[in-house]
Design a protein around this motif. Structure first.
Motif, mmCIF file in Angstrom:
data_model
loop_
_atom_site.group_PDB
_atom_site.id
_atom_site.type_symbol
_atom_site.label_atom_id
_atom_site.label_comp_id
_atom_site.label_asym_id
_atom_site.label_seq_id
_atom_site.Cartn_x
_atom_site.Cartn_y
_atom_site.Cartn_z
ATOM 1 N N GLN A 1 0.836 -1.196 0.000
ATOM 2 C CA GLN A 1 0.000 0.000 0.000
ATOM 3 C C GLN A 1 0.870 1.245 0.000
ATOM 4 O O GLN A 1 1.928 1.265 0.632
ATOM 5 C CB GLN A 1 -0.924 0.011 1.220
ATOM 6 N N VAL A 2 0.402 2.286 -0.691
ATOM 7 C CA VAL A 2 1.175 3.521 -0.794
ATOM 8 C C VAL A 2 0.465 4.712 -0.150
ATOM 9 O O VAL A 2 0.947 5.846 -0.229
ATOM 10 C CB VAL A 2 1.517 3.836 -2.267
ATOM 11 N N VAL A 3 -0.676 4.450 0.471
ATOM 12 C CA VAL A 3 -1.359 5.463 1.286
ATOM 13 C C VAL A 3 -1.746 4.804 2.602
ATOM 14 O O VAL A 3 -1.819 3.576 2.696
ATOM 15 C CB VAL A 3 -2.612 6.037 0.576
ATOM 16 N N PRO A 4 -2.001 5.598 3.636
ATOM 17 C CA PRO A 4 -2.372 5.002 4.924
ATOM 18 C C PRO A 4 -3.643 4.164 4.828
ATOM 19 O O PRO A 4 -4.499 4.389 3.971
ATOM 20 C CB PRO A 4 -2.587 6.225 5.828
ATOM 21 N N SER A 5 -3.779 3.225 5.742
ATOM 22 C CA SER A 5 -4.952 2.350 5.744
ATOM 23 C C SER A 5 -6.236 3.139 5.978
ATOM 24 O O SER A 5 -6.324 3.913 6.941
ATOM 25 C CB SER A 5 -4.816 1.286 6.832
ATOM 26 N N PRO A 6 -7.245 2.950 5.130
ATOM 27 C CA PRO A 6 -8.527 3.615 5.350
ATOM 28 C C PRO A 6 -9.344 2.945 6.447
ATOM 29 O O PRO A 6 -10.458 3.377 6.744
ATOM 30 C CB PRO A 6 -9.218 3.481 3.988
ATOM 31 N N TYR A 7 -8.794 1.879 7.046
ATOM 32 C CA TYR A 7 -9.521 1.109 8.056
ATOM 33 C C TYR A 7 -8.953 1.301 9.461
ATOM 34 O O TYR A 7 -9.500 0.772 10.415
ATOM 35 C CB TYR A 7 -9.486 -0.384 7.700
ATOM 36 N N SER A 8 -7.855 2.044 9.593
ATOM 37 C CA SER A 8 -7.199 2.191 10.889
ATOM 38 C C SER A 8 -7.487 3.558 11.499
ATOM 39 O O SER A 8 -6.970 4.580 11.019
ATOM 40 C CB SER A 8 -5.684 2.014 10.753
ATOM 41 N N PRO A 9 -8.284 3.624 12.562
ATOM 42 C CA PRO A 9 -8.584 4.917 13.184
ATOM 43 C C PRO A 9 -7.380 5.567 13.860
ATOM 44 O O PRO A 9 -7.471 6.705 14.319
ATOM 45 C CB PRO A 9 -9.677 4.560 14.201
ATOM 46 N N ALA A 10 -6.267 4.854 13.911
ATOM 47 C CA ALA A 10 -5.050 5.452 14.474
ATOM 48 C C ALA A 10 -4.538 6.589 13.591
ATOM 49 O O ALA A 10 -3.801 7.464 14.056
ATOM 50 C CB ALA A 10 -3.965 4.389 14.638
ATOM 51 N N ASN A 11 -4.909 6.586 12.303
ATOM 52 C CA ASN A 11 -4.465 7.619 11.373
ATOM 53 C C ASN A 11 -5.468 8.769 11.341
ATOM 54 O O ASN A 11 -6.666 8.553 11.121
ATOM 55 C CB ASN A 11 -4.328 7.054 9.955
ATOM 56 N N ALA A 12 -4.970 10.010 11.516
ATOM 57 C CA ALA A 12 -5.869 11.173 11.484
ATOM 58 C C ALA A 12 -6.565 11.303 10.140
ATOM 59 O O ALA A 12 -7.749 11.644 10.077
ATOM 60 C CB ALA A 12 -5.074 12.444 11.808
ATOM 61 N N ILE A 13 -5.847 11.014 9.038
ATOM 62 C CA ILE A 13 -6.457 11.130 7.716
ATOM 63 C C ILE A 13 -7.575 10.105 7.556
ATOM 64 O O ILE A 13 -8.586 10.364 6.896
ATOM 65 C CB ILE A 13 -5.398 10.999 6.590
ATOM 66 N N THR A 14 -7.427 8.943 8.185
ATOM 67 C CA THR A 14 -8.467 7.917 8.112
ATOM 68 C C THR A 14 -9.712 8.366 8.870
ATOM 69 O O THR A 14 -10.840 8.193 8.386
ATOM 70 C CB THR A 14 -7.957 6.591 8.695
ATOM 71 N N ARG A 15 -9.513 8.952 10.029
ATOM 72 C CA ARG A 15 -10.662 9.443 10.801
ATOM 73 C C ARG A 15 -11.399 10.531 10.025
ATOM 74 O O ARG A 15 -12.633 10.552 9.973
ATOM 75 C CB ARG A 15 -10.207 9.965 12.165
ATOM 76 N N GLU A 16 -10.633 11.436 9.413
ATOM 77 C CA GLU A 16 -11.241 12.491 8.605
ATOM 78 C C GLU A 16 -12.008 11.905 7.431
ATOM 79 O O GLU A 16 -13.167 12.257 7.176
ATOM 80 C CB GLU A 16 -10.147 13.439 8.100
ATOM 81 N N PHE A 17 -11.350 11.004 6.703
ATOM 82 C CA PHE A 17 -11.944 10.386 5.521
ATOM 83 C C PHE A 17 -13.230 9.632 5.875
ATOM 84 O O PHE A 17 -14.269 9.779 5.218
ATOM 85 C CB PHE A 17 -10.904 9.446 4.898
ATOM 86 N N SER A 18 -13.172 8.847 6.933
ATOM 87 C CA SER A 18 -14.334 8.060 7.346
ATOM 88 C C SER A 18 -15.489 8.959 7.765
ATOM 89 O O SER A 18 -16.653 8.696 7.438
ATOM 90 C CB SER A 18 -13.963 7.127 8.504
#
Length: 374
Positions: A272-289
């Motif tokens: 993978q070349v971007v952060p996991s969209p399933y991991s709430p540990a990532n701020a971008i994932t929380r924003e995206f979700s």
């Protein structure tokens, strides 16, 4: 006490601000032209990337004080000839920039047109070195290269003591780019591919490839193809009794591959070349979700839609930083000024001499119930 002069100045400034806001909102949208597969065997990649980018732009366009940005997309079916025709049309119709092209052969077909007309070509969904070298001032990459991805795969396998590694690849510029990366990574360890086999683009005719590779009895197979052909290869190789592991580069489209394989996807690895969209540990994932939920859930979080979301976010940051009256050259300067900036934990760095934003690569695994773990 506010005197009349100060009040008049404040009122004038407010009126001017209101005028500028109204003018920004009334101006025609900035058009990003995208040629991508929205039909055919690679359609999910184009659909998911577009959905993620549009999700961000819908949010961006709801904010006051700037011109709206919209994507004008054309379907190329993952065929380079159609990409050329689409690109000519988009440039002729004054697309401000080309954005989110999907695939190596298609992006390579568009590249000379973008370079000739000096149109910014931003965030193509490919890690091929041929789009990065030689350097072009109008081309910007969000993602790491296939060399970076295959190097991590080879490192992981050899660290596990697995050195007999075969490569199954698409017989075009994309597959050969991945093969080159894998071969280079193996050569640095004095190794060579245990077997090589190909599949044609937009085909699932993998019988000959399965026979060639399983005969070599490799420890693992690196796959560099689209999700339908990779799924077909995995399924047929397992039917033939192959018990090794399968590693894919990110372009495969992890969710699309998982969907295509079902329970047969258990244990398949994807870089993978971007952060996991399933991991709430990532701020971008929380924003995206959060944005995806608020939009009604039409856009499903996955790696491809996450990449589209990030690509649109980075491009609009380039627009924000563009000096003077908005122009294509101004966008280029704006993007080049982004240096070690965090986008929710995903670091982006450009400069006048570096147009590759990130070297981020990590491994993920598909589970038997179709989930993706990183």
């Amino acid at each position: 006490m506010i005197n009349r002069r100060h009040f008049s100045m404040a009122a004038g400034a407010a009126a001017l601000g209101g005028f500028q806001l109204a003018r920004a909102q009334s101006e025609a949208p900035i058009v990003l032209g995208q040629s991508a597969p929205f039909s055919g065997p690679a359609a999910q990649l184009g659909i998911q990337f577009y959905q993620g980018a549009k999700l961000y732009l819908d949010q961006y366009n709801a904010l006051p004080g700037h011109r709206d940005v919209e994507i004008r997309f054309l379907d190329d079916g993952y065929e380079p000839d159609r990409t050329v025709a689409n690109t000519q049309k988009l440039i002729a119709e004054d697309a401000f920039a080309l954005f989110g092209y999907i695939g190596t052969p298609t992006s390579l077909a568009a590249l000379p047109l973008a370079v000739k007309d000096r149109v910014p070509f931003v965030a193509p969904f490919t890690g091929a070195m041929a789009l990065r070298e030689p350097f072009h001032r109008n081309v910007f990459h969000l993602r790491a290269s296939y060399n970076d991805e295959t190097a991590l795969i080879v490192k992981q396998l050899t660290n596990l003591g697995l050195k007999k590694i075969a490569v199954f690849y698409q017989n075009d510029a994309y597959g050969k780019a991945g093969l080159d990366g894998a071969t280079l990574a193996l050569a640095q360890l004095d190794l060579k591919p245990a077997a090589l086999a190909t599949v044609e683009r937009n085909s699932v005719d993998v019988a000959a490839a399965v026979k060639t590779i399983t005969a070599a009895k490799p420890d693992a197979v690196i796959q560099v193809s689209a999700y339908n052909s990779c799924a077909a290869f995995i399924r047929e190789a397992r039917k033939a009794g192959y018990g090794g592991t399968f590693y894919n580069v990110s372009f495969v489209g992890t969710q699309a591959l998982a969907d295509a394989l079902g329970k047969d996807g258990a244990g398949v690895v994807v870089t993978q070349v971007v952060p996991s969209p399933y991991s709430p540990a990532n701020a971008i994932t929380r924003e995206f979700s959060d944005v995806a939920k608020k939009s009604g859930g039409a856009t499903k979080p996955n790696f491809s839609s996450m990449e589209g979301y990030l690509a649109a976010k980075v491009l609009t940051e380039g627009l924000r930083r563009a000096p003077g009256k908005l122009s294509r050259d101004g966008l280029i300067q704006g993007l080049e000024s982004i240096d070690r900036q965090q986008f929710g934990g995903f670091e982006v760095s450009f400069s006048p001499k570096n147009h590759v934003a990130s070297k981020f690569v990590e491994l993920s695994m598909i589970t038997g119930d179709g989930r993706i773990r990183t």
